[in-house]
Structures are given as structure tokens and as C-alpha cells.
Motif scaffolding. Structure first.
Motif, PDB file in Angstrom:
ATOM      1  N   GLY A  15       0.796  -1.213   0.000  1.00 45.58           N
ATOM      2  CA  GLY A  15       0.000   0.000   0.000  1.00 45.58           C
ATOM      3  C   GLY A  15       0.828   1.263   0.000  1.00 45.58           C
ATOM      4  N   GLY A  16       2.116   1.135   0.225  1.00 41.37           N
ATOM      5  CA  GLY A  16       3.007   2.282   0.264  1.00 41.37           C
ATOM      6  C   GLY A  16       3.491   2.707  -1.106  1.00 41.37           C
ATOM      7  N   SER A  17       4.404   3.668  -1.100  1.00 39.72           N
ATOM      8  CA  SER A  17       4.918   4.245  -2.343  1.00 39.72           C
ATOM      9  C   SER A  17       6.437   4.336  -2.317  1.00 39.72           C
ATOM     10  CB  SER A  17       4.349   5.662  -2.537  1.00 39.72           C
ATOM     11  OG  SER A  17       2.945   5.648  -2.653  1.00 39.72           O
ATOM     12  N   LEU A  18       7.001   4.298  -3.505  1.00 41.34           N
ATOM     13  CA  LEU A  18       8.425   4.543  -3.707  1.00 41.34           C
ATOM     14  C   LEU A  18       8.585   5.289  -5.026  1.00 41.34           C
ATOM     15  CD1 LEU A  18      10.197   1.164  -2.795  1.00 41.34           C
ATOM     16  CD2 LEU A  18      10.376   3.320  -1.540  1.00 41.34           C
ATOM     17  N   ARG A  19       9.666   6.062  -5.121  1.00 39.90           N
ATOM     18  CA  ARG A  19       9.997   6.733  -6.369  1.00 39.90           C
ATOM     19  C   ARG A  19      11.400   6.341  -6.777  1.00 39.90           C
ATOM     20  NH1 ARG A  19      11.521  12.867  -7.907  1.00 39.90           N
ATOM     21  NH2 ARG A  19      10.466  13.020  -9.939  1.00 39.90           N
ATOM     22  N   LEU A  20      11.509   5.700  -7.924  1.00 41.56           N
ATOM     23  CA  LEU A  20      12.804   5.294  -8.451  1.00 41.56           C
ATOM     24  C   LEU A  20      13.319   6.347  -9.430  1.00 41.56           C
ATOM     25  CD1 LEU A  20      12.150   1.513  -9.205  1.00 41.56           C
ATOM     26  CD2 LEU A  20      12.789   2.597  -7.039  1.00 41.56           C
ATOM     27  N   SER A  21      14.632   6.473  -9.470  1.00 51.29           N
ATOM     28  CA  SER A  21      15.277   7.360 -10.436  1.00 51.29           C
ATOM     29  C   SER A  21      16.300   6.570 -11.239  1.00 51.29           C
ATOM     30  CB  SER A  21      15.990   8.513  -9.726  1.00 51.29           C
ATOM     31  OG  SER A  21      15.096   9.322  -9.018  1.00 51.29           O
ATOM     32  N   CYS A  22      16.487   6.971 -12.479  1.00 51.24           N
ATOM     33  CA  CYS A  22      17.497   6.376 -13.356  1.00 51.24           C
ATOM     34  C   CYS A  22      18.233   7.529 -14.022  1.00 51.24           C
ATOM     35  CB  CYS A  22      16.843   5.484 -14.388  1.00 51.24           C
ATOM     36  SG  CYS A  22      17.946   4.959 -15.720  1.00 51.24           S
ATOM     37  N   ALA A  23      19.478   7.734 -13.627  1.00 55.06           N
ATOM     38  CA  ALA A  23      20.260   8.853 -14.145  1.00 55.06           C
ATOM     39  C   ALA A  23      21.339   8.351 -15.097  1.00 55.06           C
ATOM     40  CB  ALA A  23      20.889   9.623 -13.000  1.00 55.06           C
ATOM     41  N   ALA A  24      21.350   8.926 -16.280  1.00 56.02           N
ATOM     42  CA  ALA A  24      22.376   8.591 -17.270  1.00 56.02           C
ATOM     43  C   ALA A  24      23.461   9.652 -17.242  1.00 56.02           C
ATOM     44  CB  ALA A  24      21.763   8.504 -18.657  1.00 56.02           C
ATOM     45  N   SER A  25      24.704   9.200 -17.330  1.00 56.83           N
ATOM     46  CA  SER A  25      25.828  10.129 -17.331  1.00 56.83           C
ATOM     47  C   SER A  25      26.873   9.667 -18.331  1.00 56.83           C
ATOM     48  CB  SER A  25      26.435  10.239 -15.929  1.00 56.83           C
ATOM     49  OG  SER A  25      26.953   8.984 -15.527  1.00 56.83           O
ATOM     50  N   GLY A  26      27.741  10.610 -18.694  1.00 61.28           N
ATOM     51  CA  GLY A  26      28.796  10.288 -19.645  1.00 61.28           C
ATOM     52  C   GLY A  26      28.677  11.133 -20.889  1.00 61.28           C
ATOM     53  N   ASN A  27      29.375  10.718 -21.920  1.00 60.43           N
ATOM     54  CA  ASN A  27      29.433  11.451 -23.169  1.00 60.43           C
ATOM     55  C   ASN A  27      28.228  11.069 -24.036  1.00 60.43           C
ATOM     56  OD1 ASN A  27      30.436  13.232 -24.999  1.00 60.43           O
ATOM     57  ND2 ASN A  27      31.971  11.855 -25.842  1.00 60.43           N
ATOM     58  N   ILE A  28      27.107  11.754 -23.812  1.00 56.19           N
ATOM     59  CA  ILE A  28      25.831  11.419 -24.427  1.00 56.19           C
ATOM     60  C   ILE A  28      25.403  12.508 -25.390  1.00 56.19           C
ATOM     61  CG2 ILE A  28      23.363  11.076 -23.961  1.00 56.19           C
ATOM     62  CD1 ILE A  28      24.219   9.952 -21.206  1.00 56.19           C
ATOM     63  N   PHE A  29      24.945  12.088 -26.580  1.00 52.20           N
ATOM     64  CA  PHE A  29      24.380  13.072 -27.500  1.00 52.20           C
ATOM     65  C   PHE A  29      22.897  13.258 -27.205  1.00 52.20           C
ATOM     66  CE2 PHE A  29      24.192  15.629 -31.238  1.00 52.20           C
ATOM     67  CZ  PHE A  29      22.933  15.410 -31.768  1.00 52.20           C
ATOM     68  N   SER A  30      22.159  12.152 -27.150  1.00 50.87           N
ATOM     69  CA  SER A  30      20.736  12.213 -26.818  1.00 50.87           C
ATOM     70  C   SER A  30      20.262  10.841 -26.357  1.00 50.87           C
ATOM     71  CB  SER A  30      19.893  12.688 -28.008  1.00 50.87           C
ATOM     72  OG  SER A  30      19.922  11.737 -29.047  1.00 50.87           O
ATOM     73  N   ILE A  31      19.156  10.867 -25.645  1.00 48.26           N
ATOM     74  CA  ILE A  31      18.556   9.621 -25.158  1.00 48.26           C
ATOM     75  C   ILE A  31      17.163   9.505 -25.748  1.00 48.26           C
ATOM     76  CG2 ILE A  31      17.869   8.282 -23.157  1.00 48.26           C
ATOM     77  CD1 ILE A  31      19.892   9.831 -21.506  1.00 48.26           C
ATOM     78  N   ASN A  32      16.877   8.408 -26.382  1.00 48.91           N
ATOM     79  CA  ASN A  32      15.548   8.172 -26.924  1.00 48.91           C
ATOM     80  C   ASN A  32      14.699   7.455 -25.889  1.00 48.91           C
ATOM     81  OD1 ASN A  32      16.189   9.597 -29.211  1.00 48.91           O
ATOM     82  ND2 ASN A  32      16.802   7.798 -30.350  1.00 48.91           N
ATOM     83  N   ASP A  33      14.239   6.246 -26.174  1.00 49.73           N
ATOM     84  CA  ASP A  33      13.364   5.550 -25.238  1.00 49.73           C
ATOM     85  C   ASP A  33      14.090   5.202 -23.939  1.00 49.73           C
ATOM     86  OD1 ASP A  33      11.541   3.539 -27.720  1.00 49.73           O
ATOM     87  OD2 ASP A  33      11.584   5.697 -27.309  1.00 49.73           O
ATOM     88  N   MET A  34      13.353   5.339 -22.845  1.00 50.59           N
ATOM     89  CA  MET A  34      13.835   4.879 -21.536  1.00 50.59           C
ATOM     90  C   MET A  34      12.761   3.960 -20.960  1.00 50.59           C
ATOM     91  SD  MET A  34      15.625   8.314 -19.953  1.00 50.59           S
ATOM     92  CE  MET A  34      16.718   7.411 -18.845  1.00 50.59           C
ATOM     93  N   ASP A  35      13.185   2.825 -20.435  1.00 47.83           N
ATOM     94  CA  ASP A  35      12.247   1.820 -19.945  1.00 47.83           C
ATOM     95  C   ASP A  35      12.670   1.307 -18.578  1.00 47.83           C
ATOM     96  OD1 ASP A  35      10.364   0.853 -22.451  1.00 47.83           O
ATOM     97  OD2 ASP A  35      12.367   1.463 -23.116  1.00 47.83           O
ATOM     98  N   TRP A  36      11.674   0.889 -17.824  1.00 51.61           N
ATOM     99  CA  TRP A  36      11.901   0.195 -16.554  1.00 51.61           C
ATOM    100  C   TRP A  36      11.494  -1.266 -16.710  1.00 51.61           C
ATOM    101  CZ3 TRP A  36      14.421   2.005 -12.403  1.00 51.61           C
ATOM    102  CH2 TRP A  36      14.578   3.384 -12.261  1.00 51.61           C
ATOM    103  N   TYR A  37      12.326  -2.131 -16.172  1.00 49.93           N
ATOM    104  CA  TYR A  37      12.069  -3.558 -16.118  1.00 49.93           C
ATOM    105  C   TYR A  37      12.179  -3.996 -14.656  1.00 49.93           C
ATOM    106  CZ  TYR A  37      12.658  -3.973 -21.197  1.00 49.93           C
ATOM    107  OH  TYR A  37      12.524  -3.861 -22.560  1.00 49.93           O
TER     108      TYR A  37
END
Length: 122
Positions: A15-37
Motif C-alpha cells: 500500500g506504500g509508495s516509492l519513487r525510483l530514479s534512473c540517471a544517465a551520465s557520460g558522453n551522451i548526445f541524446s537519449i531516446n526511449d527509456m524503460d523500466w524492467y
């Protein structure tokens, strides 16, 4: 080098809640799709939710209405807000991102984070 780092997992009562984060770092031009599994003990990894760069979202039937995926393109970060958690939501949650790299961002490369544990007690 590109890295994806998940955070925000933990132990929560049903019944509770959590908030997950996914941070990308490094030499990135752009990020398209992001998914959680997620992967529960003894089970195969399953797709949970996805968000395009434009903000279009999709959810697995098992989490629709309880989880919300979002992203901040300026921060190269995706989020998963998980509400009304159930025991069956327990597992290791991992982030996947389709990333284009400089100097010639023609191809997408798939990157995975190391995962964060979510445990829901009944």
C-alpha cells in the motif's frame, strides 16, 4: 563511458509508495526511449513501463493506474513513481536507455543500469 544508475529502492509495506530514479551520465548526445524492467526472485525479467523522448508513455497491465513513468531530458533522468505497492511488485528494478553518442549520432546503443531492489512486505 556511459553509465545508468538507479536509485530509490527500498523496503516498503504493501500500500506504500516509492519513487525510483534512473540517471544517465557520460558522453551522451541524446537519449531516446527509456524503460523500466523488473525481475522477481525465480522469475524472468519483465517490462514495466516506458517513456519516449517526446514523453509518450506505456505501461504493463500489472502496473497501469498505480505506477507513473516520467523523465527530465535536461537531466538525462527517468523516474518511476510507484503507488499502492503490492507484494508482487517485489523485485530488482532496472532501467534501460537507448542512447545516441557523439560525434556522429547515427546509431542507438542500449545501456542498462545495475538495478535497485524493491521489497514490498505484505
Amino acid at each position: 563511458q556511459v553509465q545508468l544508475v538507479e536509485s530509490g529502492g527500498g523496503l516498503v509495506q504493501a500500500g506504500g509508495s516509492l519513487r525510483l530514479s534512473c540517471a544517465a551520465s557520460g558522453n551522451i548526445f541524446s537519449i531516446n526511449d527509456m524503460d523500466w524492467y523488473r525481475q522477481a526472485p525465480g522469475k524472468e525479467r519483465e517490462w514495466v513501463a516506458g517513456v519516449t523522448r517526446a514523453g509518450d508513455v506505456a505501461y504493463a497491465d500489472s502496473v497501469r493506474g498505480r505506477f507513473t513513468i516520467s523523465r527530465d531530458n535536461a537531466r538525462n533522468t527517468a523516474y518511476l513513481q510507484m503507488n499502492s505497492l503490492k507484494f508482487d511488485d517485489t523485485g530488482v528494478y532496472s532501467c534501460k536507455a537507448q542512447i545516441k553518442l557523439p560525434p556522429q549520432p547515427v546509431y542507438e546503443y542500449t545501456y542498462w543500469g545495475q538495478g535497485t531492489q524493491v521489497t514490498v512486505s505484505s
